[in-house]
Design an enzyme around this catalytic site. Structure first.
Site, PDB file in Angstrom:
ATOM      1  N   GLU A 434       0.845  -1.192   0.000  1.00  0.00           N
ATOM      2  CA  GLU A 434       0.000   0.000   0.000  1.00  0.00           C
ATOM      3  C   GLU A 434       0.881   1.242   0.000  1.00  0.00           C
ATOM      4  O   GLU A 434       1.708   1.444   0.877  1.00  0.00           O
ATOM      5  CB  GLU A 434      -0.869  -0.029   1.270  1.00  0.00           C
ATOM      6  CG  GLU A 434      -1.554   1.265   1.582  1.00  0.00           C
ATOM      7  CD  GLU A 434      -2.269   1.191   2.946  1.00  0.00           C
ATOM      8  OE1 GLU A 434      -2.151   0.158   3.640  1.00  0.00           O
ATOM      9  OE2 GLU A 434      -2.937   2.170   3.287  1.00  0.00           O
ATOM     10  N   ASP A 509      -1.210  -1.285   5.819  1.00  0.00           N
ATOM     11  CA  ASP A 509      -1.105  -0.742   7.171  1.00  0.00           C
ATOM     12  C   ASP A 509      -2.136  -1.375   8.087  1.00  0.00           C
ATOM     13  O   ASP A 509      -3.170  -1.856   7.636  1.00  0.00           O
ATOM     14  CB  ASP A 509      -1.341   0.777   7.155  1.00  0.00           C
ATOM     15  CG  ASP A 509      -0.135   1.517   6.601  1.00  0.00           C
ATOM     16  OD1 ASP A 509       0.962   0.912   6.588  1.00  0.00           O
ATOM     17  OD2 ASP A 509      -0.293   2.675   6.183  1.00  0.00           O
ATOM     18  N   ASP A 511      -4.208   0.047   9.849  1.00  0.00           N
ATOM     19  CA  ASP A 511      -5.259   1.011  10.202  1.00  0.00           C
ATOM     20  C   ASP A 511      -6.499   0.775   9.338  1.00  0.00           C
ATOM     21  O   ASP A 511      -6.580  -0.199   8.592  1.00  0.00           O
ATOM     22  CB  ASP A 511      -4.744   2.446  10.037  1.00  0.00           C
ATOM     23  CG  ASP A 511      -4.277   2.710   8.611  1.00  0.00           C
ATOM     24  OD1 ASP A 511      -4.517   1.854   7.728  1.00  0.00           O
ATOM     25  OD2 ASP A 511      -3.680   3.774   8.372  1.00  0.00           O
ATOM     26  N   ASP A 513      -7.785   2.433   6.751  1.00  0.00           N
ATOM     27  CA  ASP A 513      -7.572   2.471   5.300  1.00  0.00           C
ATOM     28  C   ASP A 513      -6.901   1.195   4.811  1.00  0.00           C
ATOM     29  O   ASP A 513      -7.291   0.621   3.801  1.00  0.00           O
ATOM     30  CB  ASP A 513      -6.687   3.662   4.926  1.00  0.00           C
ATOM     31  CG  ASP A 513      -7.502   4.928   4.789  1.00  0.00           C
ATOM     32  OD1 ASP A 513      -8.750   4.824   4.821  1.00  0.00           O
ATOM     33  OD2 ASP A 513      -6.900   6.003   4.653  1.00  0.00           O
TER      34      ASP A 513
END
Ligand code: 0RA
Length: 820
Positions: A434, A509, A511, A513
């Site tokens: 990403e 990640d 998180d 997103d």
């Protein structure tokens, strides 16, 4: 292990004979090979299956017309309760002085002996019944409300502790089963709220009017209620919530023919996917079967007939194809069959041949009728199919174009790809990363001999909602397909042998997103390259969450659990715990176990504290030994109340008042304690249910272990390299301060960094923690269980975004731990 009762009959269950030995052998078989009876005990499938086995019995009661509510409650210490308001398991005496309920709970496949209702789902996935649940439960408690009485019986690892007995009176009917999956058998013991909730919601969709409640007592606590008077009609509405329907009301067909109950709900929307979910006796059939074939055949026929009669197909050279007719269709077909036949034990495919004809004739007749009566909708549905037929023709041409341009083959590799040197797929790895910055670090940190890096920018297109051609025209997806080299399913040219990497690793990640991008990638692979998942080529990288530094020493820790284990580990290193009163001294492993117990004690109390006053519970378990039986004894209750009052007022100011009520059903007293502390008022009810709960038992057990150590205060002494005590020694007044002391000790001189994303890692760190095959942890993505992957996946993709993320986070298509 269950003791063999042959030589000496168990005192708890008198009258063992040949029959009961066979019973024990049966239960022992389940305990020895749990995988064969209830599914894998290590990956969560077996664990959740226990719940389905009990719930299925309640659903059977519903199908027979006797039950309209089921509640499932997850308790914080690992047990789970299923209550229904059905008839209650029969309690009458069966042969040899054993109750029917005990037979149901201890003999494999016994349920049917007492039950002649025609539709049954409780044959379950593996068809063993609740006795299998009992066999693999550390303990199980059963309450039956039936014939004006409340009956109770308790088991340990499948063996009754005493015969069933009436313990009170009740005007209600139903069954309540609480069990704790045996940690000797299950290594995965954590119930997933998502998994439970998705299946329970599905069950209530499939059974109109059945109320299903799921309560989670862990953490903050959650409670959801599912009840759909519209049944599968509402299921289709929910699936289409984010789509634009072509006609307002869901088409609903219902008929019973030759003893088979057929229910179909359908609605077309402007989407491009076909989503038909076939069920038999409430079980999803991932590979379809005769019901699905019957529906498809009839749909094509009815819509072509109607279209040509209404002269809506004039411009077409050929009749509408099946794919055209089903484009944008969302449908549920639910069949209830008294004796269905499946292709396999897992019921993936219905093979009862008569069902095809039954479904066809129902749809032929009823759908034609529907279209006649609602020509406006009929016209829209046909027009959509006509458009689909034209688009399909155009798509074929478009595909030829892109193929010529080379998107679908690997002759021209994309510039963004940093390929590896090896050309051998079996040793090559592709990291899909990403963002460009993490991509940059990965390119520098990798071993270029066998690791390729493909950075993806932003969010890839949501492939679930897009037509194939549009998806291919997205630059990110096109790049990915080219890099992989094996084509895609929808392109008719998929070839797994051309796949260039046998490790395709998604690295995003930790998180929100990142999890969304991971979901989108999983959807893409699931839809377009399912064989890649089937072959075990798809993985998810596991970057660490923490970096811990002491002096020059570095450690990377995967998650919060690992951090807390690490803190206990280091905090107890070179430490000795002793009692001032002399006697016990703890170091090393025993000290660590004590701290783990303490942390568990705190966690359980914290959880209980979401519902009742935790200080009252602490008082109950530390200052009294009040047991279920004592609730019938006024004097014991008074003594306990005094001790609780004293404990609470010693710890904090505030009011405490108590009253004693009658618990009719259990023929006992119930203690209701009201406390006020600051502005918080709380009510704590100590009754039969509360005192039989697993968490109270476990709190008591931990507390007893601590008491056995000796009286506080304690002394914490640092040891030198040779294990000799040093001058550094602190007195701690009580067991709670011990925890704080050890935690503070562990954190002293430590630098703890929490990574916010891959971008924060330099190339070396990324290699060491996440990419080095010697060190990394990878999760392999699998599609194993139809219910938990395929169906839920589709359900969630068309649904709201939030649950979709949650699903991927908690089960990511049944991700299993691979390396390490
Ligand atoms: C055997 C026979 C009958 C019901 C049940 C078992 C039964 C089992 C479970 C397990 C959980 N809830 C349950 N509810 C019912 C038929 C009862 C009758 O004929 O009265």
């Amino acid at each position: 292990m269950v003791d063999t009762p042959a030589a000496e009959p168990s005192p708890a269950a008198p009258g063992y004979d040949q029959g009961s030995i066979q019973v024990l052998e049966g239960l022992e078989a389940v305990r020895k090979r749990p995988g064969m009876y209830i599914g894998d005990p290590h990956d969560g499938t077996g664990l959740h299956h226990l719940v389905w086995e009990v719930v299925d019995n309640a659903v059977d009661e519903h199908l027979a017309g006797y039950c309209d509510a089921v509640q499932v409650t997850v308790h914080s210490e690992g047990s789970i309760t299923v209550v229904d308001n059905g008839r209650g398991i029969p309690v009458g005496m069966h042969a040899k002085g054993v109750s029917a309920a005990e037979v149901v709970m201890t003999q494999l496949h016994a349920g049917g002996k007492f039950n002649s209702d025609s539709y049954s789902v409780s044959a379950g996935l593996h068809g063993v019944g609740v006795s299998a649940v009992n066999a693999v439960s550390e303990w199980l408690k059963m309450e039956i409300r039936r014939e004006g009485k409340l009956w109770f019986q308790e088991y340990a690892r499948g063996v009754p502790k005493a015969p069933i007995e009436p313990i009170g009176t009740s005007k209600k009917n139903g069954t309540k089963i609480t069990f704790k999956p045996d940690p000797q058998i299950f290594t995965m013991t954590n119930f997933s709220f998502e998994v439970l909730n998705n299946r329970l919601r599905e069950i209530s969709f499939l059974n109109a009017g059945l109320e299903v409640v799921l309560e989670d007592e862990r953490g903050e606590g959650k409670k959801v209620t599912h009840k759909f008077e519209g049944g599968i009609r509402e299921f289709v509405e929910a699936l289409n919530k984010k789509k634009t329907p072509l006609h307002d009301s869901v088409i609903y067909l219902h008929a019973v023919k030759d003893g088979v109950d057929i229910e179909i709900a359908m609605q077309w929307s402007d989407s491009y996917n076909e989503s038909i979910f076939p069920y038999t006796n409430n079980v999803f059939n991932r590979d379809g079967g005769t019901h699905l074939t019957g529906l498809r055949t009839a749909l094509t026929r009815v819509i072509n007939q109607y279209g040509s009669r209404e002269k809506l197909l004039k411009d077409l050279k050929n009749p509408l194809g099946g794919d055209d007719v089903r484009e944008g269709l969302t449908a549920i077909i639910s069949v209830k069959h008294p004796d269905p036949a499946f292709s396999s034990q897992t019921k993936d495919k219905l093979v009862s041949s008569e069902v095809k004809g039954i479904v066809e004739s129902v749809v032929n007749e009823k759908l034609s009728q529907y279209l006649e009566e609602d020509p406006k909708s009929g016209k829209r549905i046909v027009e959509k199919a006509v458009l689909a037929a034209r688009a399909r023709e155009a798509a074929r041409r478009a595909r030829e174009m892109v193929q010529r341009k080379g998107v679908l083959d690997a002759s021209t590799l994309p510039g963004k790809l940093a390929d590896c040197q090896s050309k051998d797929p079996s040793e090559s790895e592709l990291y899909i990363v990403e963002g460009d910055s993490a991509g940059g670090s990965a390119k520098q940190g990798r071993d270029r001999r066998f690791q390729a890096i493909l950075p993806l920018r932003g969010k890839i297109l949501n492939v679930e909602r897009a037509r194939f051609e549009k998806m291919l025209s997205s630059a990110e997806i096109g790049t990915l397909i080219t890099a992989l080299g094996c084509g895609v399913e929808g392109g008719d040219n998929f070839d797994i042998d051309k796949l260039r990497y046998h490790h395709v690793i998604i690295m995003t990640d930790a998180d929100v997103d990142g999890s969304h991008i991971r979901t989108l990638l999983l959807t893409f692979f699931y839809r377009q390259m399912p064989k890649l998942i089937d072959n075990g080529y798809l993985y998810i990288a596991q970057p660490p969450l923490y970096k811990v530094k002491r002096g020059k020493k570095l450690r990377y820790l995967q998650d919060d659990g690992a951090l807390s284990r690490f803190l206990i580990e280091t905090g107890t290193d070179n430490v000795r715990l002793s009692m001032t009163a002399g006697g016990t001294q703890l170091t090393g492993e025993p000290l660590r176990n004590l701290l783990k117990d303490l942390s568990r004690f705190r966690l359980l109390l914290e959880n209980i504290g979401h519902r009742v006053d935790p200080l009252v519970v602490e008082a109950l378990v530390t200052a009294t030994d009040l047991a279920v039986g004592d609730l019938a004894d006024k004097a014991k209750i008074e003594t306990a109340l005094e001790a609780i009052g004293a404990h609470v007022s010693a710890k904090r100011q505030g009011e405490l008042s108590a009253r004693i009520e009658q618990d009719e059903e259990h023929d006992r007293q119930r203690i209701v304690i009201e406390t006020q502390h600051g502005v918080t008022r709380r009510t704590t009810t100590i009754d039969f249910d509360f005192l039989s709960a697993g968490n109270v038992a476990e709190l008591r057990q931990i507390h007893q272990g601590i008491v056995a150590l000796g009286r506080p205060p304690f002394v914490v002494t640092m040891l030198d390299k040779d294990g000799k005590p040093t001058e550094d020694s602190t007195e701690v007044p009580d067991i709670e301060s011990l925890w704080a002391n050890i935690d503070a000790r562990a954190r002293r001189g430590l630098g703890i960094q929490r990574y916010k994303g891959l971008g924060e890692m330099n190339p070396d760190e990324l290699w060491e923690t996440t990419m080095d095959p010697e060190m990394r942890t990878l999760l392999q993505v699998r599609i194993e269980d139809a219910l938990e992957a395929e169906e839920l996946f589709s359900v969630l993709m068309g649904d709201q975004v939030e649950p979709r993320r949650a699903f991927i986070e908690s089960n990511a298509l049944n991700v299993t731990n691979l390396d390490i």
